[in-house]
Structures are given as C-alpha cells and as structure tokens.
Design a protein around this motif. Structure first.
Motif, PDB file in Angstrom:
ATOM      1  N   SER A  42      32.275-113.633 -53.773  1.00 36.61           N
ATOM      2  CA  SER A  42      33.129-114.017 -54.503  1.00 36.61           C
ATOM      3  C   SER A  42      34.315-114.411 -52.934  1.00 36.61           C
ATOM      4  O   SER A  42      34.995-115.033 -53.145  1.00 36.61           O
ATOM      5  CB  SER A  42      33.881-112.994 -55.431  1.00 36.61           C
ATOM      6  OG  SER A  42      34.982-113.236 -56.000  1.00 36.61           O
ATOM      7  N   ARG A  45      33.704-116.850 -50.875  1.00 34.01           N
ATOM      8  CA  ARG A  45      33.631-117.867 -51.783  1.00 34.01           C
ATOM      9  C   ARG A  45      34.786-118.487 -51.343  1.00 34.01           C
ATOM     10  O   ARG A  45      35.631-119.590 -50.722  1.00 34.01           O
ATOM     11  CB  ARG A  45      33.446-118.436 -52.307  1.00 34.01           C
ATOM     12  CG  ARG A  45      32.761-119.110 -53.431  1.00 34.01           C
ATOM     13  CD  ARG A  45      33.049-119.495 -55.642  1.00 34.01           C
ATOM     14  NE  ARG A  45      33.172-118.300 -55.962  1.00 34.01           N
ATOM     15  CZ  ARG A  45      34.795-117.728 -56.440  1.00 34.01           C
ATOM     16  NH1 ARG A  45      34.829-118.512 -56.123  1.00 34.01           N
ATOM     17  NH2 ARG A  45      33.492-117.185 -57.406  1.00 34.01           N
ATOM     18  N   LYS A  46      36.012-116.913 -51.710  1.00 40.53           N
ATOM     19  CA  LYS A  46      37.629-117.686 -51.828  1.00 40.53           C
ATOM     20  C   LYS A  46      37.361-117.737 -50.126  1.00 40.53           C
ATOM     21  O   LYS A  46      38.674-118.415 -49.896  1.00 40.53           O
ATOM     22  CB  LYS A  46      37.987-116.013 -52.030  1.00 40.53           C
ATOM     23  CG  LYS A  46      37.897-115.705 -53.162  1.00 40.53           C
ATOM     24  CD  LYS A  46      38.688-114.881 -54.087  1.00 40.53           C
ATOM     25  CE  LYS A  46      38.582-114.625 -55.147  1.00 40.53           C
ATOM     26  NZ  LYS A  46      39.044-113.442 -55.630  1.00 40.53           N
ATOM     27  N   ILE A  48      36.459-119.522 -47.816  1.00 41.84           N
ATOM     28  CA  ILE A  48      35.753-121.100 -47.811  1.00 41.84           C
ATOM     29  C   ILE A  48      36.317-121.675 -47.822  1.00 41.84           C
ATOM     30  O   ILE A  48      36.745-122.643 -47.785  1.00 41.84           O
ATOM     31  CB  ILE A  48      34.262-120.756 -47.852  1.00 41.84           C
ATOM     32  CG1 ILE A  48      33.161-119.763 -46.929  1.00 41.84           C
ATOM     33  CG2 ILE A  48      33.164-122.760 -47.668  1.00 41.84           C
ATOM     34  CD1 ILE A  48      31.595-119.848 -46.965  1.00 41.84           C
ATOM     35  N   GLU A  49      36.999-121.623 -49.223  1.00 38.98           N
ATOM     36  CA  GLU A  49      37.686-122.197 -50.170  1.00 38.98           C
ATOM     37  C   GLU A  49      39.106-122.404 -49.181  1.00 38.98           C
ATOM     38  O   GLU A  49      39.711-124.217 -49.381  1.00 38.98           O
ATOM     39  CB  GLU A  49      37.515-122.178 -51.101  1.00 38.98           C
ATOM     40  CG  GLU A  49      36.415-122.617 -52.118  1.00 38.98           C
ATOM     41  CD  GLU A  49      36.694-121.787 -53.608  1.00 38.98           C
ATOM     42  OE1 GLU A  49      37.491-120.662 -53.710  1.00 38.98           O
ATOM     43  OE2 GLU A  49      35.616-122.843 -54.171  1.00 38.98           O
ATOM     44  N   GLU A  52      38.503-123.883 -46.565  1.00 36.85           N
ATOM     45  CA  GLU A  52      38.618-125.826 -46.223  1.00 36.85           C
ATOM     46  C   GLU A  52      39.651-126.347 -46.896  1.00 36.85           C
ATOM     47  O   GLU A  52      40.090-127.604 -46.212  1.00 36.85           O
ATOM     48  CB  GLU A  52      37.858-126.228 -47.771  1.00 36.85           C
ATOM     49  CG  GLU A  52      36.347-126.032 -47.619  1.00 36.85           C
ATOM     50  CD  GLU A  52      35.200-126.366 -48.410  1.00 36.85           C
ATOM     51  OE1 GLU A  52      34.149-127.181 -48.229  1.00 36.85           O
ATOM     52  OE2 GLU A  52      35.108-125.889 -49.201  1.00 36.85           O
ATOM     53  N   TRP A  95      29.870-124.754 -44.926  1.00 38.48           N
ATOM     54  CA  TRP A  95      31.107-124.705 -45.756  1.00 38.48           C
ATOM     55  C   TRP A  95      30.699-125.658 -47.291  1.00 38.48           C
ATOM     56  O   TRP A  95      30.146-124.455 -47.767  1.00 38.48           O
ATOM     57  CB  TRP A  95      32.147-126.109 -46.075  1.00 38.48           C
ATOM     58  CG  TRP A  95      32.520-124.845 -44.969  1.00 38.48           C
ATOM     59  CD1 TRP A  95      32.744-123.776 -44.284  1.00 38.48           C
ATOM     60  CD2 TRP A  95      34.809-125.604 -43.668  1.00 38.48           C
ATOM     61  NE1 TRP A  95      33.728-123.609 -43.320  1.00 38.48           N
ATOM     62  CE2 TRP A  95      34.319-123.903 -42.914  1.00 38.48           C
ATOM     63  CE3 TRP A  95      35.265-126.080 -44.311  1.00 38.48           C
ATOM     64  CZ2 TRP A  95      35.980-124.809 -42.275  1.00 38.48           C
ATOM     65  CZ3 TRP A  95      36.202-126.661 -43.744  1.00 38.48           C
ATOM     66  CH2 TRP A  95      36.544-125.504 -42.330  1.00 38.48           C
ATOM     67  N   SER A  96      29.802-126.523 -47.780  1.00 45.57           N
ATOM     68  CA  SER A  96      29.542-127.209 -48.659  1.00 45.57           C
ATOM     69  C   SER A  96      27.798-126.425 -48.886  1.00 45.57           C
ATOM     70  O   SER A  96      27.616-125.993 -49.756  1.00 45.57           O
ATOM     71  CB  SER A  96      29.242-128.630 -48.708  1.00 45.57           C
ATOM     72  OG  SER A  96      28.574-129.539 -47.537  1.00 45.57           O
ATOM     73  N   LEU A  99      29.132-122.612 -50.078  1.00 44.67           N
ATOM     74  CA  LEU A  99      29.038-122.352 -51.625  1.00 44.67           C
ATOM     75  C   LEU A  99      27.942-122.706 -52.454  1.00 44.67           C
ATOM     76  O   LEU A  99      28.014-122.638 -52.938  1.00 44.67           O
ATOM     77  CB  LEU A  99      30.363-123.710 -51.527  1.00 44.67           C
ATOM     78  CG  LEU A  99      31.669-123.911 -50.453  1.00 44.67           C
ATOM     79  CD1 LEU A  99      32.565-124.733 -50.876  1.00 44.67           C
ATOM     80  CD2 LEU A  99      32.352-122.019 -51.193  1.00 44.67           C
ATOM     81  N   ASN A 100      27.292-123.775 -52.210  1.00 42.17           N
ATOM     82  CA  ASN A 100      26.181-124.136 -53.042  1.00 42.17           C
ATOM     83  C   ASN A 100      25.276-122.735 -53.024  1.00 42.17           C
ATOM     84  O   ASN A 100      24.939-122.352 -54.579  1.00 42.17           O
ATOM     85  CB  ASN A 100      25.420-125.505 -52.527  1.00 42.17           C
ATOM     86  CG  ASN A 100      25.885-126.562 -53.014  1.00 42.17           C
ATOM     87  OD1 ASN A 100      26.494-126.958 -53.888  1.00 42.17           O
ATOM     88  ND2 ASN A 100      25.657-127.546 -52.351  1.00 42.17           N
ATOM     89  N   ILE A 102      26.147-119.919 -52.194  1.00 38.86           N
ATOM     90  CA  ILE A 102      26.810-118.588 -53.241  1.00 38.86           C
ATOM     91  C   ILE A 102      26.579-118.957 -54.696  1.00 38.86           C
ATOM     92  O   ILE A 102      26.964-117.959 -55.347  1.00 38.86           O
ATOM     93  CB  ILE A 102      28.354-118.424 -52.642  1.00 38.86           C
ATOM     94  CG1 ILE A 102      28.309-117.913 -51.539  1.00 38.86           C
ATOM     95  CG2 ILE A 102      28.780-117.480 -53.596  1.00 38.86           C
ATOM     96  CD1 ILE A 102      29.713-118.539 -50.572  1.00 38.86           C
ATOM     97  N   SER A 103      26.869-120.060 -54.705  1.00 35.21           N
ATOM     98  CA  SER A 103      26.888-120.019 -56.383  1.00 35.21           C
ATOM     99  C   SER A 103      25.490-119.956 -57.132  1.00 35.21           C
ATOM    100  O   SER A 103      25.565-119.045 -57.818  1.00 35.21           O
ATOM    101  CB  SER A 103      27.072-122.158 -56.949  1.00 35.21           C
ATOM    102  OG  SER A 103      28.175-122.479 -56.470  1.00 35.21           O
TER     103      SER A 103
END
Length: 153
Positions: A42, A45-46, A48-49, A52, A95-96, A99-100, A102-103
């Motif tokens: 989590s 993810r935060k 990286i976001e 971005e 990054w993308s 994120l994938n 991580i999901s």
C-alpha cells in the motif's frame, strides 16, 4: 472414578495448551506478517502514485543500509523501479507495470488475510468447545458425586 475424571480433564487441558493455543499463536503471527506485506505494498502504491502525480523523474532520498544506518542517495531516473517479488528476487518495473503488479499482490494478500482470519476463528472456536466440554465433564462428575452423596444419606 475421581482419577478417571482427572485424567480426562487433564488430557483435554493438555490438548488446548499444547496444540490449540500454539496453533493460534502461529496463525496470528502469520496473519500479522501478511498485514505487514499489505502495508508495504500500500505504501509503495501511494509513493508511485505521488511520483506520477507530481511528475517526479529524479529525487534525492535516504536509504536504510541496515541497523537504522542511513545514507543519502540520488535517484537520477525514478520512472523504473525495482520491486521485491519474493524469495529475495526483485523485478524492474515501470510505474504502470508496478501498479498492476501491486494490485495483483494486494488481491492475493487480501485472500490470505481472510484465510488466516477464518483459521484463527476456527481455532478459537475449538478452544471454546474443548473448554466447554471440560466444564460439562466436571459438572457431570460433580452431579454424580452429589447424587451418590444424597442417595447414601
């Protein structure tokens, strides 16, 4: 009769103390490890976001070298990152892609947490059942003792 009761109660108590309680402690510890993984993903993810959102392509940070010893580090290109994928391996992701990944991991981690939570509830239920059974054995023998005492009086 008293020895028989004592032996039965002792066997059930030993089962709770030597088997069920250690199983419960292990399951809780394992679930806590999974919660820690969930927090780490989590946080990643935060981060990286945030990178971005703010279009950060380079940064200066501090890296933990171990034993809470930190060193300053320059990251010239943040658009590609290394993610711990388990067993000591790290994979390079955009990054993308990260994120994938991580999901997917967060979904798996959520399922693991649910499984451990069910296991913990099951073990707690077993402990309560065995303790209830011990109480019933004790109550039964107490009642038998009272009836025997009453019938001889």
């Amino acid at each position: 009769m008293d020895n028989y009761r004592h032996e039965k109660v002792q066997k059930f108590e030993e089962f709770v103390d030597r088997r069920l309680k250690p199983d419960l402690v292990r399951a809780i510890a394992e679930r806590d490890k999974v919660f820690e993984q969930q927090k780490n993903f989590s946080d990643l993810r935060k981060n990286i976001e945030t990178l971005e959102k703010n279009s950060v392509t380079s940064l200066r940070t501090q890296v933990n070298l171990g034993s809470e010893v930190y060193m300053q580090a320059d990251v010239p290109d943040t658009r590609r990152i290394f993610v711990d994928i388990g067993l000591g391996f790290h994979a390079e992701f955009t990054w993308s892609e990260a994120l994938n990944y991580i999901s997917l991991r967060e979904e798996k981690i959520s399922r693991q947490i649910e499984e451990y939570t069910r296991l913990i509830a099951s073990i707690k239920t077993q402990i309560k059942l065995v303790c209830s059974f011990i109480m019933r054995i004790l109550a039964f023998f107490f009642l038998c003792h009272l009836l025997k005492k009453h019938s001889t009086a």
